[in-house]
Write a protein that holds these residues in place. Structure first.
Motif, PDB file in Angstrom:
ATOM      1  N   UNK A 272     -90.988  39.054-163.355  1.00  0.00           N
ATOM      2  CA  UNK A 272     -90.184  40.274-163.264  1.00  0.00           C
ATOM      3  C   UNK A 272     -89.082  40.131-162.220  1.00  0.00           C
ATOM      4  N   UNK A 273     -89.426  39.609-161.045  1.00  0.00           N
ATOM      5  CA  UNK A 273     -88.424  39.425-159.984  1.00  0.00           C
ATOM      6  C   UNK A 273     -87.301  38.505-160.473  1.00  0.00           C
ATOM      7  N   UNK A 274     -87.667  37.438-161.179  1.00  0.00           N
ATOM      8  CA  UNK A 274     -86.659  36.509-161.708  1.00  0.00           C
ATOM      9  C   UNK A 274     -85.771  37.196-162.740  1.00  0.00           C
ATOM     10  N   UNK A 281     -80.113  42.612-160.000  1.00  0.00           N
ATOM     11  CA  UNK A 281     -80.853  43.506-159.106  1.00  0.00           C
ATOM     12  C   UNK A 281     -81.584  42.692-158.046  1.00  0.00           C
ATOM     13  N   UNK A 282     -81.588  43.227-156.817  1.00  0.00           N
ATOM     14  CA  UNK A 282     -82.254  42.546-155.700  1.00  0.00           C
ATOM     15  C   UNK A 282     -83.590  43.218-155.387  1.00  0.00           C
ATOM     16  N   UNK A 283     -84.605  42.375-155.144  1.00  0.00           N
ATOM     17  CA  UNK A 283     -85.917  42.855-154.690  1.00  0.00           C
ATOM     18  C   UNK A 283     -86.096  42.412-153.236  1.00  0.00           C
ATOM     19  N   UNK A 301     -93.617  33.063-152.210  1.00  0.00           N
ATOM     20  CA  UNK A 301     -92.583  33.415-153.172  1.00  0.00           C
ATOM     21  C   UNK A 301     -91.455  34.131-152.423  1.00  0.00           C
ATOM     22  N   UNK A 302     -90.227  34.047-152.937  1.00  0.00           N
ATOM     23  CA  UNK A 302     -89.103  34.734-152.296  1.00  0.00           C
ATOM     24  C   UNK A 302     -88.609  35.860-153.214  1.00  0.00           C
ATOM     25  N   UNK A 303     -88.743  37.114-152.749  1.00  0.00           N
ATOM     26  CA  UNK A 303     -89.337  37.573-151.482  1.00  0.00           C
ATOM     27  C   UNK A 303     -90.863  37.485-151.537  1.00  0.00           C
TER      28      UNK A 303
END
Length: 351
Positions: A272-274, A281-283, A301-303
């Motif tokens: 999802x973050x990727x 969009x930034x997490x 993982x980043x973040x």
């Protein structure tokens, strides 16, 4: 006549409260791992009824020499799975503990992967000799009909997680789960208290019972806070074979992007973050994300990923207890046990 050991006896021995000892023995409430371990060791040492069959935690030669409860012609504890379980899966820590707890049985723990054909045809893995099998422990066996076939074998059986049980007859086997509801609701509460109003769920709620319970906990929490608009427009179905692609396409079609996502597990959260990053969009600056499992990858993982920690050691200990008592006393009522989990806040939710 030998006096039975009680919870109060254990509490007195350790100078702890009866409630604390009860939490450790019954896997309820929140306790530090070290405290739980100390209590379980003392319970085993004193011969408390729940552990009397097994000299758990004894690490001397007497443990190795203890007589096995397994018959001489059935010394195999078989693990069945439908997938390769790598070190990132919560079962890796759990299985280490499980195996250490059954070492004294002079048994052979074997691993058998169920092929797609075997799953479809409801057949046991060709590598499994059921005549030598004293008990079976299942991971990632989420096909309900296949699970029912295993229940009909008349072999002591434990499911670690299970197929979705909603509106289905119960499986005639013991079941072990991590606690799926409380910390999901705590995660939603944390998001709402920090101003998040549109919260979505990412993951296939019909994948397994734990995913279903996590989704239901999310839904109940969102409804509790009156955020039903977010629930109706943002709940994310899935089930496609190529989940990362379907996840990206689902998010891309959102008319209004959620403020936060609760995910079925860490790997859904990472995908999802990727996907969010590809969409610009930034997490956590734009959107918060919470996973589940607290896998090894979550912390680097980043973040760094907010997640819900599963206590693999306690699950392994409990799995051994459930399976061994089932082997020793097959007529026991079937048991469903949950072990505690804990919310770990990290960067992906602004912490």
């Amino acid at each position: 006549m030998t006096t039975k050991v009680t919870i109060q006896d254990i509490a007195n021995e350790l100078q702890l409260s009866r409630n604390t000892v009860s939490k450790a023995i019954n896997n309820t409430g929140v306790l530090a791992d070290a405290t739980r371990e100390k209590i379980l060791r003392k319970a085993a040492e004193m011969g408390y009824k729940q552990f009397a069959y097994l000299p758990l935690f004894q690490e001397d030669a007497a443990k190795t020499a203890a007589p096995s409860i397994l018959p001489s012609d059935k010394r195999e504890i078989a693990m069945l799975t439908t997938r390769f379980l790598n070190s990132s899966h919560f079962s890796s820590t759990m299985l280490d503990r499980f195996q250490s707890e059954i070492d004294h049985l002079h048994s052979c723990m074997t691993i058998h992967r169920i092929s797609l054909i075997e799953l479809k045809e409801k057949k046991l893995p060709s590598s499994l000799n059921i005549q030598r099998t004293a008990g079976i422990i299942c991971f990632e066996v989420f096909d309900y009909d296949y699970a029912q076939m295993l229940c009909d074998l008349d072999v002591p059986l434990l499911f670690v997680d299970s197929p979705v049980m909603n509106m289905r007859p119960p499986l005639k086997a013991d079941r072990l789960y991590m606690e799926n509801r409380i910390e999901i609701q705590n995660a939603v509460t944390h998001m709402v208290q920090r101003g998040k109003k549109r919260i979505s769920f990412a993951g296939d709620k019909n994948h397994c019972q734990s995913f279903f319970e996590r989704y239901m906990a999310y839904r109940d929490a969102v409804e509790h806070f009156g955020l039903t608009e977010g629930l109706s427009t943002c709940a994310m179905p899935s089930g496609q074979q190529n989940y990362p692609v379907s996840l990206y396409e689902t998010i891309r079609r959102f008319k209004t992007m959620p403020d936060a996502f609760v995910c079925a597990n860490d790997f859904v959260a990472m995908d999802l973050v990727k996907a969010l990053d590809e969409l610009g969009y930034s997490v956590p600056d734009d959107i918060w994300v919470c996973g589940f499992d607290d896998s090894q990858e979550a912390s680097y993982f980043a973040p760094r990923l907010t997640s819900i920690h599963i206590h693999g050691q306690i699950m392994g200990y409990t799995a051994a207890n459930l399976l061994m008592t089932r082997i020793e006393e097959p007529s026991l009522n079937y048991r469903t046990v949950y072990t505690e989990t804990n919310l770990i806040l990290r960067e992906s939710t602004g912490d």
